[in-house]
Design a protein around this motif. Structure first.
Motif, mmCIF file in Angstrom:
data_model
loop_
_atom_site.group_PDB
_atom_site.id
_atom_site.type_symbol
_atom_site.label_atom_id
_atom_site.label_comp_id
_atom_site.label_asym_id
_atom_site.label_seq_id
_atom_site.Cartn_x
_atom_site.Cartn_y
_atom_site.Cartn_z
ATOM 1 N N LEU A 162 -0.346 0.578 1.030
ATOM 2 C CA LEU A 162 1.012 1.241 0.273
ATOM 3 C C LEU A 162 0.297 2.081 -0.720
ATOM 4 O O LEU A 162 1.114 2.949 -1.206
ATOM 5 C CB LEU A 162 1.525 0.022 -0.383
ATOM 6 C CG LEU A 162 2.308 -0.783 0.573
ATOM 7 C CD1 LEU A 162 3.060 -1.886 -0.241
ATOM 8 C CD2 LEU A 162 3.395 -0.033 1.301
ATOM 9 N N LEU A 163 -0.964 1.958 -1.424
ATOM 10 C CA LEU A 163 -1.572 2.797 -2.526
ATOM 11 C C LEU A 163 -2.976 3.164 -1.968
ATOM 12 O O LEU A 163 -3.583 2.542 -1.394
ATOM 13 C CB LEU A 163 -1.624 1.824 -3.789
ATOM 14 C CG LEU A 163 -0.214 1.214 -4.155
ATOM 15 C CD1 LEU A 163 -0.518 0.476 -5.686
ATOM 16 C CD2 LEU A 163 0.500 2.448 -4.760
ATOM 17 N N GLU A 164 -3.069 4.269 -2.518
ATOM 18 C CA GLU A 164 -4.759 4.840 -2.579
ATOM 19 C C GLU A 164 -5.200 4.645 -3.990
ATOM 20 O O GLU A 164 -4.635 5.247 -4.812
ATOM 21 C CB GLU A 164 -4.840 6.076 -2.109
ATOM 22 C CG GLU A 164 -4.276 6.458 -0.449
ATOM 23 C CD GLU A 164 -4.342 7.864 -0.193
ATOM 24 O OE1 GLU A 164 -4.538 8.583 -0.912
ATOM 25 O OE2 GLU A 164 -3.817 8.236 0.995
ATOM 26 N N ARG A 165 -6.190 3.861 -4.293
ATOM 27 C CA ARG A 165 -7.040 3.659 -5.303
ATOM 28 C C ARG A 165 -8.182 4.594 -5.557
ATOM 29 O O ARG A 165 -8.973 5.100 -4.521
ATOM 30 C CB ARG A 165 -7.524 2.229 -5.305
ATOM 31 C CG ARG A 165 -6.757 1.078 -5.539
ATOM 32 C CD ARG A 165 -6.136 0.537 -4.411
ATOM 33 N NE ARG A 165 -5.379 -0.840 -4.680
ATOM 34 C CZ ARG A 165 -4.682 -1.282 -3.747
ATOM 35 N NH1 ARG A 165 -4.500 -0.601 -2.180
ATOM 36 N NH2 ARG A 165 -4.022 -2.380 -3.825
ATOM 37 N N ASN A 166 -8.063 5.224 -6.830
ATOM 38 C CA ASN A 166 -9.283 6.215 -7.201
ATOM 39 C C ASN A 166 -9.651 5.850 -8.598
ATOM 40 O O ASN A 166 -8.906 5.012 -9.245
ATOM 41 C CB ASN A 166 -8.834 7.373 -6.840
ATOM 42 C CG ASN A 166 -7.485 7.924 -7.571
ATOM 43 O OD1 ASN A 166 -7.326 8.075 -8.934
ATOM 44 N ND2 ASN A 166 -6.552 8.506 -6.669
ATOM 45 N N ARG A 167 -10.415 6.851 -9.276
ATOM 46 C CA ARG A 167 -10.872 6.624 -10.459
ATOM 47 C C ARG A 167 -9.753 6.749 -11.456
ATOM 48 O O ARG A 167 -9.784 6.010 -12.646
ATOM 49 C CB ARG A 167 -11.953 7.395 -10.887
ATOM 50 C CG ARG A 167 -13.116 7.249 -10.328
ATOM 51 C CD ARG A 167 -14.217 8.009 -10.791
ATOM 52 N NE ARG A 167 -15.783 7.593 -9.867
ATOM 53 C CZ ARG A 167 -16.753 8.421 -10.106
ATOM 54 N NH1 ARG A 167 -16.734 9.485 -10.834
ATOM 55 N NH2 ARG A 167 -17.929 8.121 -9.487
ATOM 56 N N ARG A 168 -8.762 7.732 -11.272
ATOM 57 C CA ARG A 168 -7.618 7.967 -12.119
ATOM 58 C C ARG A 168 -6.729 7.113 -11.925
ATOM 59 O O ARG A 168 -5.760 7.291 -12.846
ATOM 60 C CB ARG A 168 -7.196 9.516 -11.706
ATOM 61 C CG ARG A 168 -8.260 10.624 -12.202
ATOM 62 C CD ARG A 168 -7.804 11.803 -11.933
ATOM 63 N NE ARG A 168 -8.718 12.977 -12.191
ATOM 64 C CZ ARG A 168 -8.613 14.124 -12.020
ATOM 65 N NH1 ARG A 168 -7.460 14.667 -11.599
ATOM 66 N NH2 ARG A 168 -9.543 14.868 -12.228
#
Length: 293
Positions: free
Chosen positions: A49-55
């Motif tokens: 459902l979500l793409e995780r990244n540094r921001r």
């Protein structure tokens, strides 16, 4: 899928905040609890459902679909709670009604008087809004019914014609148009205008002027009709308003109808879906559609 309402609220909070940490804080939950809930939703769905990244996070295509449906579910639950809350406080029902300026001036008051007298257990939340804003509010289910003019694109709304309304020019008694029985719209394009800040009407008049390769010369635009009348009476400029509104103004003004056929507007009672209205909103709709009853 075994998503509960809290799961959906948590997910929407994370999306709106843009990060798991901020989403958890806004829901007053531990970060681990929020992460576990979303991971559980993804496991049940079988897709991220979500793409995780540094921001922070960004929704996937599946996440976007869940946002759309989730917001609809949460809105419906809040509407249900609001309606049921009125019973708990002793009110048997509330109707959310939006109206444009023209209907507020003449059509609505006698209608609402009869309705409220006949139904002492019902209450109405009435808000005056430009027709253009009312369309979106009805589509978003933030209101039950609306009275709109046909200068507006109704989009997906269902509509019923309930009244007609003539656009007129109001001017000081000293103005040259005060002696005329009607005036052409083209003759106003060289005149200073005191505008009515009704978004739908303003757009409609701008479109009509554009067809003539011109534009209206607005000296000022105001929302309060009495303030507009004060400036018009002082000779600051003319204004284009509905006839029913013009007749309510407590000023010594000339009222001259526009001569074009398009200046006769139609007022419509609108809803997202009349069949899906609450029983008390249906009662009000029936009265407006059958005012003699």
């Amino acid at each position: 899928m075994r998503f509960d309402l809290t799961d959906i609220r948590v997910f929407l909070s994370v999306v709106e905040c843009g990060s798991l940490t901020q989403g958890a804080r806004s829901m007053h939950l531990a970060l681990a609890s929020v992460s576990e809930r979303i991971a559980g939703m993804e496991a049940v769905l079988g897709a991220p459902l979500l793409e995780r990244n540094r921001r922070g996070v960004r929704v996937t295509a599946a996440g976007e679909a869940l946002v759309r449906h989730g917001r609809s579910i949460v809105d419906q639950v809040e509407q249900m709670r609001g309606e049921l809350r009125t019973y708990a406080t002793g009110l048997k029902g509330r109707i959310r009604l939006l109206s444009n300026t023209a209907a507020m001036a003449a059509f609505l008051p006698p209608q609402l008087c009869r309705f409220l007298a006949a139904h002492p257990d019902l209450s109405i939340d009435l808000e005056e809004r430009p027709s253009l804003e009312s369309v979106q509010a009805l589509v978003d289910r933030r209101a039950d019914l609306g009275i709109l003019s046909d200068v507006t694109d109704f989009g997906p709304l269902q509509t019923h014609l309930i009244a007609s309304d003539q656009l007129v020019v109001i001017a000081s008694r000293a103005h040259r148009v005060a002696r005329q029985t009607s005036v052409a719209f083209a003759d106003l394009l060289d005149e200073p205008i005191v505008g009515m800040a009704d978004t739908a009407l303003t757009i409609h008049l701008a479109e009509r002027a554009a067809r003539l390769g011109r534009q209206l010369d607005y000296r000022i635009q105001l929302r309060n009709p009495e303030h507009i009348a004060m400036l018009v009476e002082a000779g600051i400029g003319m204004s284009i308003v509905s006839d029913v509104l013009a007749r309510t103004l407590r000023r010594d003004l000339a009222i001259v109808p526009l001569s074009e056929a398009w200046a006769t507007r139609q007022l419509y009672l609108c809803a997202r879906d009349f069949a899906a209205l609450t029983p008390h909103a249906q009662l009000l709709a029936q009265q407006m559609l059958n005012p003699a009853r």
